[in-house]
Design a protein around this motif. Structure first.
Motif, PDB file in Angstrom:
ATOM      1  N   SER A 119     -46.291  -5.847 -21.343  1.00  0.00           N
ATOM      2  CA  SER A 119     -47.052  -6.306 -22.506  1.00  0.00           C
ATOM      3  C   SER A 119     -46.135  -6.539 -23.704  1.00  0.00           C
ATOM      4  O   SER A 119     -46.340  -7.475 -24.473  1.00  0.00           O
ATOM      5  CB  SER A 119     -48.160  -5.317 -22.857  1.00  0.00           C
ATOM      6  N   LEU A 120     -45.112  -5.717 -23.841  1.00  0.00           N
ATOM      7  CA  LEU A 120     -44.131  -5.920 -24.901  1.00  0.00           C
ATOM      8  C   LEU A 120     -43.353  -7.213 -24.667  1.00  0.00           C
ATOM      9  O   LEU A 120     -43.158  -8.007 -25.597  1.00  0.00           O
ATOM     10  CB  LEU A 120     -43.174  -4.732 -24.975  1.00  0.00           C
ATOM     11  N   ALA A 121     -42.930  -7.449 -23.433  1.00  0.00           N
ATOM     12  CA  ALA A 121     -42.205  -8.680 -23.112  1.00  0.00           C
ATOM     13  C   ALA A 121     -43.089  -9.908 -23.338  1.00  0.00           C
ATOM     14  O   ALA A 121     -42.622 -10.939 -23.847  1.00  0.00           O
ATOM     15  CB  ALA A 121     -41.716  -8.637 -21.668  1.00  0.00           C
ATOM     16  N   PHE A 122     -44.362  -9.814 -22.984  1.00  0.00           N
ATOM     17  CA  PHE A 122     -45.277 -10.928 -23.190  1.00  0.00           C
ATOM     18  C   PHE A 122     -45.459 -11.215 -24.684  1.00  0.00           C
ATOM     19  O   PHE A 122     -45.462 -12.372 -25.107  1.00  0.00           O
ATOM     20  CB  PHE A 122     -46.626 -10.625 -22.538  1.00  0.00           C
ATOM     21  N   THR A 123     -45.600 -10.158 -25.478  1.00  0.00           N
ATOM     22  CA  THR A 123     -45.760 -10.327 -26.922  1.00  0.00           C
ATOM     23  C   THR A 123     -44.535 -11.005 -27.531  1.00  0.00           C
ATOM     24  O   THR A 123     -44.660 -11.923 -28.352  1.00  0.00           O
ATOM     25  CB  THR A 123     -46.013  -8.974 -27.591  1.00  0.00           C
ATOM     26  N   LEU A 124     -43.355 -10.573 -27.118  1.00  0.00           N
ATOM     27  CA  LEU A 124     -42.127 -11.196 -27.628  1.00  0.00           C
ATOM     28  C   LEU A 124     -42.013 -12.658 -27.190  1.00  0.00           C
ATOM     29  O   LEU A 124     -41.550 -13.506 -27.960  1.00  0.00           O
ATOM     30  CB  LEU A 124     -40.908 -10.402 -27.171  1.00  0.00           C
ATOM     31  N   ALA A 125     -42.438 -12.964 -25.978  1.00  0.00           N
ATOM     32  CA  ALA A 125     -42.398 -14.347 -25.504  1.00  0.00           C
ATOM     33  C   ALA A 125     -43.367 -15.227 -26.292  1.00  0.00           C
ATOM     34  O   ALA A 125     -43.047 -16.387 -26.599  1.00  0.00           O
ATOM     35  CB  ALA A 125     -42.717 -14.405 -24.015  1.00  0.00           C
ATOM     36  N   VAL A 126     -44.529 -14.703 -26.634  1.00  0.00           N
ATOM     37  CA  VAL A 126     -45.494 -15.477 -27.425  1.00  0.00           C
ATOM     38  C   VAL A 126     -44.952 -15.707 -28.835  1.00  0.00           C
ATOM     39  O   VAL A 126     -45.067 -16.813 -29.382  1.00  0.00           O
ATOM     40  CB  VAL A 126     -46.868 -14.764 -27.457  1.00  0.00           C
ATOM     41  N   ILE A 127     -44.333 -14.686 -29.417  1.00  0.00           N
ATOM     42  CA  ILE A 127     -43.743 -14.851 -30.749  1.00  0.00           C
ATOM     43  C   ILE A 127     -42.625 -15.885 -30.710  1.00  0.00           C
ATOM     44  O   ILE A 127     -42.531 -16.745 -31.596  1.00  0.00           O
ATOM     45  CB  ILE A 127     -43.245 -13.492 -31.286  1.00  0.00           C
ATOM     46  N   ALA A 128     -41.799 -15.841 -29.666  1.00  0.00           N
ATOM     47  CA  ALA A 128     -40.732 -16.832 -29.522  1.00  0.00           C
ATOM     48  C   ALA A 128     -41.308 -18.233 -29.351  1.00  0.00           C
ATOM     49  O   ALA A 128     -40.758 -19.210 -29.882  1.00  0.00           O
ATOM     50  CB  ALA A 128     -39.848 -16.485 -28.332  1.00  0.00           C
ATOM     51  N   ASN A 129     -42.416 -18.339 -28.669  1.00  0.00           N
ATOM     52  CA  ASN A 129     -43.072 -19.633 -28.490  1.00  0.00           C
ATOM     53  C   ASN A 129     -43.582 -20.169 -29.822  1.00  0.00           C
ATOM     54  O   ASN A 129     -43.423 -21.357 -30.129  1.00  0.00           O
ATOM     55  CB  ASN A 129     -44.220 -19.486 -27.495  1.00  0.00           C
ATOM     56  N   ILE A 130     -44.180 -19.319 -30.626  1.00  0.00           N
ATOM     57  CA  ILE A 130     -44.698 -19.754 -31.926  1.00  0.00           C
ATOM     58  C   ILE A 130     -43.561 -20.203 -32.840  1.00  0.00           C
ATOM     59  O   ILE A 130     -43.651 -21.229 -33.514  1.00  0.00           O
ATOM     60  CB  ILE A 130     -45.532 -18.627 -32.573  1.00  0.00           C
ATOM     61  N   VAL A 131     -42.477 -19.425 -32.838  1.00  0.00           N
ATOM     62  CA  VAL A 131     -41.323 -19.795 -33.663  1.00  0.00           C
ATOM     63  C   VAL A 131     -40.719 -21.111 -33.176  1.00  0.00           C
ATOM     64  O   VAL A 131     -40.352 -21.972 -33.984  1.00  0.00           O
ATOM     65  CB  VAL A 131     -40.271 -18.661 -33.652  1.00  0.00           C
ATOM     66  N   ALA A 132     -40.641 -21.289 -31.862  1.00  0.00           N
ATOM     67  CA  ALA A 132     -40.064 -22.520 -31.311  1.00  0.00           C
ATOM     68  C   ALA A 132     -40.931 -23.733 -31.625  1.00  0.00           C
ATOM     69  O   ALA A 132     -40.398 -24.838 -31.805  1.00  0.00           O
ATOM     70  CB  ALA A 132     -39.884 -22.383 -29.810  1.00  0.00           C
ATOM     71  N   MET A 133     -42.244 -23.557 -31.688  1.00  0.00           N
ATOM     72  CA  MET A 133     -43.114 -24.685 -32.012  1.00  0.00           C
ATOM     73  C   MET A 133     -42.932 -25.127 -33.460  1.00  0.00           C
ATOM     74  O   MET A 133     -43.182 -26.278 -33.792  1.00  0.00           O
ATOM     75  CB  MET A 133     -44.578 -24.325 -31.764  1.00  0.00           C
ATOM     76  N   MET A 134     -42.479 -24.228 -34.323  1.00  0.00           N
ATOM     77  CA  MET A 134     -42.257 -24.583 -35.721  1.00  0.00           C
ATOM     78  C   MET A 134     -40.962 -25.375 -35.906  1.00  0.00           C
ATOM     79  O   MET A 134     -40.817 -26.077 -36.906  1.00  0.00           O
ATOM     80  CB  MET A 134     -42.200 -23.321 -36.576  1.00  0.00           C
ATOM     81  N   ILE A 135     -40.040 -25.243 -34.981  1.00  0.00           N
ATOM     82  CA  ILE A 135     -38.755 -25.935 -35.087  1.00  0.00           C
ATOM     83  C   ILE A 135     -38.891 -27.310 -34.447  1.00  0.00           C
ATOM     84  O   ILE A 135     -39.197 -27.426 -33.257  1.00  0.00           O
ATOM     85  CB  ILE A 135     -37.645 -25.128 -34.380  1.00  0.00           C
ATOM     86  N   PRO A 136     -38.663 -28.372 -35.226  1.00  0.00           N
ATOM     87  CA  PRO A 136     -38.772 -29.714 -34.636  1.00  0.00           C
ATOM     88  C   PRO A 136     -37.634 -29.952 -33.644  1.00  0.00           C
ATOM     89  O   PRO A 136     -36.501 -29.547 -33.846  1.00  0.00           O
ATOM     90  CB  PRO A 136     -38.673 -30.656 -35.840  1.00  0.00           C
ATOM     91  N   GLY A 137     -37.967 -30.595 -32.547  1.00  0.00           N
ATOM     92  CA  GLY A 137     -36.974 -30.928 -31.541  1.00  0.00           C
ATOM     93  C   GLY A 137     -36.652 -29.798 -30.586  1.00  0.00           C
ATOM     94  O   GLY A 137     -35.689 -29.885 -29.826  1.00  0.00           O
ATOM     95  N   SER A 138     -37.442 -28.729 -30.595  1.00  0.00           N
ATOM     96  CA  SER A 138     -37.175 -27.629 -29.670  1.00  0.00           C
ATOM     97  C   SER A 138     -37.645 -28.016 -28.268  1.00  0.00           C
ATOM     98  O   SER A 138     -38.579 -28.797 -28.110  1.00  0.00           O
ATOM     99  CB  SER A 138     -37.878 -26.356 -30.130  1.00  0.00           C
TER     100      SER A 138
END
Length: 71
Positions: A15-34
């Motif tokens: 569950s911790l790994a999943f939470t970190l992956a979701v946070i990384a996904n949200i941050v990556a969606m904010m970066i254009p061209g990711s």
């Protein structure tokens, strides 16, 4: 250490790994061209998290059935 205790610890870790992956996904969606494959990172811990969650959900029913058979 019983198997159910190890399964609970593994479920918490996933569950911790999943939470970190979701946070990384949200941050990556904010970066254009990711890259788009970052969105699939959350699926890696999600599948074993589902399996351990189903096991932990059914565990009390399994125990209740074994107690009923003993009496």
């Amino acid at each position: 250490m019983p198997f159910s205790h190890r399964m609970r610890q593994w479920h918490r870790f996933l569950s911790l790994a999943f939470t970190l992956a979701v946070i990384a996904n949200i941050v990556a969606m904010m970066i254009p061209g990711s890259p788009q494959w970052i969105g699939f990172l959350a699926l890696i811990p999600l599948l074993p998290l589902l399996a351990t969650g189903i096991y932990l959900f059914l565990l009390p029913y399994r125990r209740r059935g074994s107690i009923a058979r003993e009496t």
